[in-house]
Motif scaffolding. Structure first.
Motif, PDB file in Angstrom:
ATOM      1  N   ILE A 172      72.314 -52.924  32.547  1.00  0.00           N
ATOM      2  CA  ILE A 172      71.741 -52.935  31.202  1.00  0.00           C
ATOM      3  C   ILE A 172      70.236 -52.751  31.392  1.00  0.00           C
ATOM      4  O   ILE A 172      69.609 -53.469  32.168  1.00  0.00           O
ATOM      5  CB  ILE A 172      72.036 -54.253  30.467  1.00  0.00           C
ATOM      6  CG1 ILE A 172      73.541 -54.434  30.269  1.00  0.00           C
ATOM      7  CG2 ILE A 172      71.320 -54.275  29.125  1.00  0.00           C
ATOM      8  CD1 ILE A 172      73.910 -55.769  29.645  1.00  0.00           C
TER       9      ILE A 172
ATOM     10  N   TRP B 107      68.013 -51.151  24.163  1.00  0.00           N
ATOM     11  CA  TRP B 107      68.888 -51.484  25.284  1.00  0.00           C
ATOM     12  C   TRP B 107      69.838 -50.325  25.552  1.00  0.00           C
ATOM     13  O   TRP B 107      70.346 -49.711  24.618  1.00  0.00           O
ATOM     14  CB  TRP B 107      69.701 -52.737  24.969  1.00  0.00           C
ATOM     15  CG  TRP B 107      68.905 -54.000  25.017  1.00  0.00           C
ATOM     16  CD1 TRP B 107      68.404 -54.678  23.943  1.00  0.00           C
ATOM     17  CD2 TRP B 107      68.516 -54.729  26.180  1.00  0.00           C
ATOM     18  NE1 TRP B 107      67.718 -55.792  24.371  1.00  0.00           N
ATOM     19  CE2 TRP B 107      67.780 -55.851  25.738  1.00  0.00           C
ATOM     20  CE3 TRP B 107      68.709 -54.554  27.543  1.00  0.00           C
ATOM     21  CZ2 TRP B 107      67.251 -56.790  26.616  1.00  0.00           C
ATOM     22  CZ3 TRP B 107      68.187 -55.490  28.423  1.00  0.00           C
ATOM     23  CH2 TRP B 107      67.468 -56.588  27.952  1.00  0.00           C
ATOM     24  N   TYR B 108      70.091 -50.057  26.830  1.00  0.00           N
ATOM     25  CA  TYR B 108      71.002 -49.001  27.241  1.00  0.00           C
ATOM     26  C   TYR B 108      71.955 -49.548  28.285  1.00  0.00           C
ATOM     27  O   TYR B 108      71.599 -50.437  29.057  1.00  0.00           O
ATOM     28  CB  TYR B 108      70.241 -47.811  27.828  1.00  0.00           C
ATOM     29  CG  TYR B 108      69.297 -47.161  26.846  1.00  0.00           C
ATOM     30  CD1 TYR B 108      69.746 -46.182  25.975  1.00  0.00           C
ATOM     31  CD2 TYR B 108      67.966 -47.545  26.783  1.00  0.00           C
ATOM     32  CE1 TYR B 108      68.888 -45.586  25.061  1.00  0.00           C
ATOM     33  CE2 TYR B 108      67.097 -46.959  25.877  1.00  0.00           C
ATOM     34  CZ  TYR B 108      67.558 -45.983  25.019  1.00  0.00           C
ATOM     35  OH  TYR B 108      66.704 -45.409  24.122  1.00  0.00           O
ATOM     36  N   LEU B 109      73.157 -48.995  28.318  1.00  0.00           N
ATOM     37  CA  LEU B 109      74.166 -49.384  29.291  1.00  0.00           C
ATOM     38  C   LEU B 109      74.459 -48.211  30.208  1.00  0.00           C
ATOM     39  O   LEU B 109      74.656 -47.089  29.743  1.00  0.00           O
ATOM     40  CB  LEU B 109      75.464 -49.792  28.578  1.00  0.00           C
ATOM     41  CG  LEU B 109      76.656 -50.141  29.462  1.00  0.00           C
ATOM     42  CD1 LEU B 109      76.388 -51.443  30.218  1.00  0.00           C
ATOM     43  CD2 LEU B 109      77.915 -50.246  28.631  1.00  0.00           C
TER      44      LEU B 109
ATOM     45  N   ILE C 141      81.649 -48.966  27.042  1.00  0.00           N
ATOM     46  CA  ILE C 141      81.508 -47.674  26.416  1.00  0.00           C
ATOM     47  C   ILE C 141      81.601 -46.623  27.547  1.00  0.00           C
ATOM     48  O   ILE C 141      81.038 -46.847  28.594  1.00  0.00           O
ATOM     49  CB  ILE C 141      80.115 -47.568  25.764  1.00  0.00           C
ATOM     50  CG1 ILE C 141      79.827 -48.761  24.898  1.00  0.00           C
ATOM     51  CG2 ILE C 141      79.933 -46.254  25.121  1.00  0.00           C
ATOM     52  CD1 ILE C 141      78.416 -48.891  24.426  1.00  0.00           C
TER      53      ILE C 141
ATOM     54  N   ALA D 226      80.341 -44.528  29.751  1.00  0.00           N
ATOM     55  CA  ALA D 226      78.913 -44.413  30.020  1.00  0.00           C
ATOM     56  C   ALA D 226      78.622 -43.322  31.044  1.00  0.00           C
ATOM     57  O   ALA D 226      78.240 -43.594  32.161  1.00  0.00           O
ATOM     58  CB  ALA D 226      78.368 -45.765  30.491  1.00  0.00           C
TER      59      ALA D 226
ATOM     60  N   GLU E 208      72.454 -46.232  24.291  1.00  0.00           N
ATOM     61  CA  GLU E 208      71.832 -47.383  23.650  1.00  0.00           C
ATOM     62  C   GLU E 208      72.903 -48.366  23.207  1.00  0.00           C
ATOM     63  O   GLU E 208      73.952 -47.973  22.701  1.00  0.00           O
ATOM     64  CB  GLU E 208      71.010 -46.950  22.442  1.00  0.00           C
ATOM     65  CG  GLU E 208      70.312 -48.117  21.764  1.00  0.00           C
ATOM     66  CD  GLU E 208      69.428 -47.702  20.597  1.00  0.00           C
ATOM     67  OE1 GLU E 208      69.402 -46.508  20.250  1.00  0.00           O
ATOM     68  OE2 GLU E 208      68.768 -48.587  20.044  1.00  0.00           O
ATOM     69  N   ILE E 209      72.642 -49.648  23.414  1.00  0.00           N
ATOM     70  CA  ILE E 209      73.529 -50.690  22.922  1.00  0.00           C
ATOM     71  C   ILE E 209      72.727 -51.597  22.002  1.00  0.00           C
ATOM     72  O   ILE E 209      71.533 -51.801  22.187  1.00  0.00           O
ATOM     73  CB  ILE E 209      74.186 -51.486  24.072  1.00  0.00           C
ATOM     74  CG1 ILE E 209      73.155 -52.020  25.066  1.00  0.00           C
ATOM     75  CG2 ILE E 209      75.215 -50.637  24.789  1.00  0.00           C
ATOM     76  CD1 ILE E 209      73.732 -52.827  26.200  1.00  0.00           C
TER      77      ILE E 209
ATOM     78  N   ASP F 269      77.642 -55.020  19.773  1.00  0.00           N
ATOM     79  CA  ASP F 269      78.448 -54.056  20.509  1.00  0.00           C
ATOM     80  C   ASP F 269      79.327 -54.810  21.497  1.00  0.00           C
ATOM     81  O   ASP F 269      78.937 -55.849  22.028  1.00  0.00           O
ATOM     82  CB  ASP F 269      77.582 -53.063  21.293  1.00  0.00           C
ATOM     83  CG  ASP F 269      77.142 -51.873  20.456  1.00  0.00           C
ATOM     84  OD1 ASP F 269      76.343 -51.090  20.981  1.00  0.00           O
ATOM     85  OD2 ASP F 269      77.592 -51.719  19.312  1.00  0.00           O
TER      86      ASP F 269
ATOM     87  N   ILE G 125      81.220 -54.646  25.117  1.00  0.00           N
ATOM     88  CA  ILE G 125      81.201 -53.963  26.405  1.00  0.00           C
ATOM     89  C   ILE G 125      82.415 -54.440  27.179  1.00  0.00           C
ATOM     90  O   ILE G 125      82.692 -55.639  27.232  1.00  0.00           O
ATOM     91  CB  ILE G 125      79.914 -54.291  27.189  1.00  0.00           C
ATOM     92  CG1 ILE G 125      78.684 -53.853  26.399  1.00  0.00           C
ATOM     93  CG2 ILE G 125      79.938 -53.656  28.573  1.00  0.00           C
ATOM     94  CD1 ILE G 125      77.381 -54.379  26.977  1.00  0.00           C
TER      95      ILE G 125
ATOM     96  N   PHE H 195      77.619 -58.172  23.223  1.00  0.00           N
ATOM     97  CA  PHE H 195      76.209 -58.045  23.573  1.00  0.00           C
ATOM     98  C   PHE H 195      75.371 -58.589  22.423  1.00  0.00           C
ATOM     99  O   PHE H 195      75.625 -58.305  21.260  1.00  0.00           O
ATOM    100  CB  PHE H 195      75.866 -56.582  23.827  1.00  0.00           C
ATOM    101  CG  PHE H 195      74.397 -56.352  24.050  1.00  0.00           C
ATOM    102  CD1 PHE H 195      73.594 -55.892  23.027  1.00  0.00           C
ATOM    103  CD2 PHE H 195      73.814 -56.620  25.287  1.00  0.00           C
ATOM    104  CE1 PHE H 195      72.237 -55.689  23.219  1.00  0.00           C
ATOM    105  CE2 PHE H 195      72.463 -56.410  25.484  1.00  0.00           C
ATOM    106  CZ  PHE H 195      71.678 -55.954  24.456  1.00  0.00           C
TER     107      PHE H 195
END
Length: 147
Positions: A99, A106-108, A119, A121, A126-127, A131, A133, A142
């Motif tokens: 993360i 925020w991104y995963l 997701i 990925a 972006e999260i 969301d 995960i 999250f």
């Protein structure tokens, strides 16, 4: 050694300075000088802000486990079995996912060898709060107050 790399204190292998856990041995990385090093890499982000987020295990139907909230801080958080759900063998002990906090978002990123982070990925995604995960066979909600 390049400026954006350091040696793991446990196994001695070269790792990225933003890693929270060594991708080779899985040990938590302690970085006393990381603020100065990150500042050189990302001049645009304020140094005094430490983003926070959390993941909460979502019990499956008829599963009797506490709804534990795991707190994380930093701009790069490596997720693995040790810092999510120790007993869950479907989550890798090395790097399952990362993360990342960049430009206020925020991104995963999927870091697992078997591509078992959802997701889907395939790129930085972006999260946002609420969301879900999936790491291995476990779902996590999250949340963040850093937006």
């Amino acid at each position: 050694m390049p400026e954006d790399k350091m040696a793991c204190q446990e196994c001695g292998k070269e790792i990225d300075i933003t890693c929270s856990f060594c991708p080779h041995c899985g040990i938590r990385v302690h970085r006393p000088t990381i603020r100065r090093q990150i500042k050189n890499i990302a001049e645009t982000e304020p140094e005094d802000i430490t983003p926070h987020c959390s993941l909460t295990i979502i019990p499956e139907e008829n599963e009797n486990i506490p709804s534990e909230k795991m707190e994380y801080e930093g701009k790069s958080i490596i997720l693995n079995r040790e810092n999510t759900e120790v007993s869950n063998r479907t989550i890798t002990s090395k790097e399952q996912a990362e993360i990342v906090f960049e430009d206020g978002h925020w991104y995963l990123l999927d870091r697992s060898e078997l591509r078992t982070t959802f997701i889907q990925a395939n790129r930085k995604i972006e999260i946002i709060p609420d969301d879900i995960i999936v790491l291995g066979d476990r779902r996590f909600k999250f949340e963040s107050d850093s937006l």
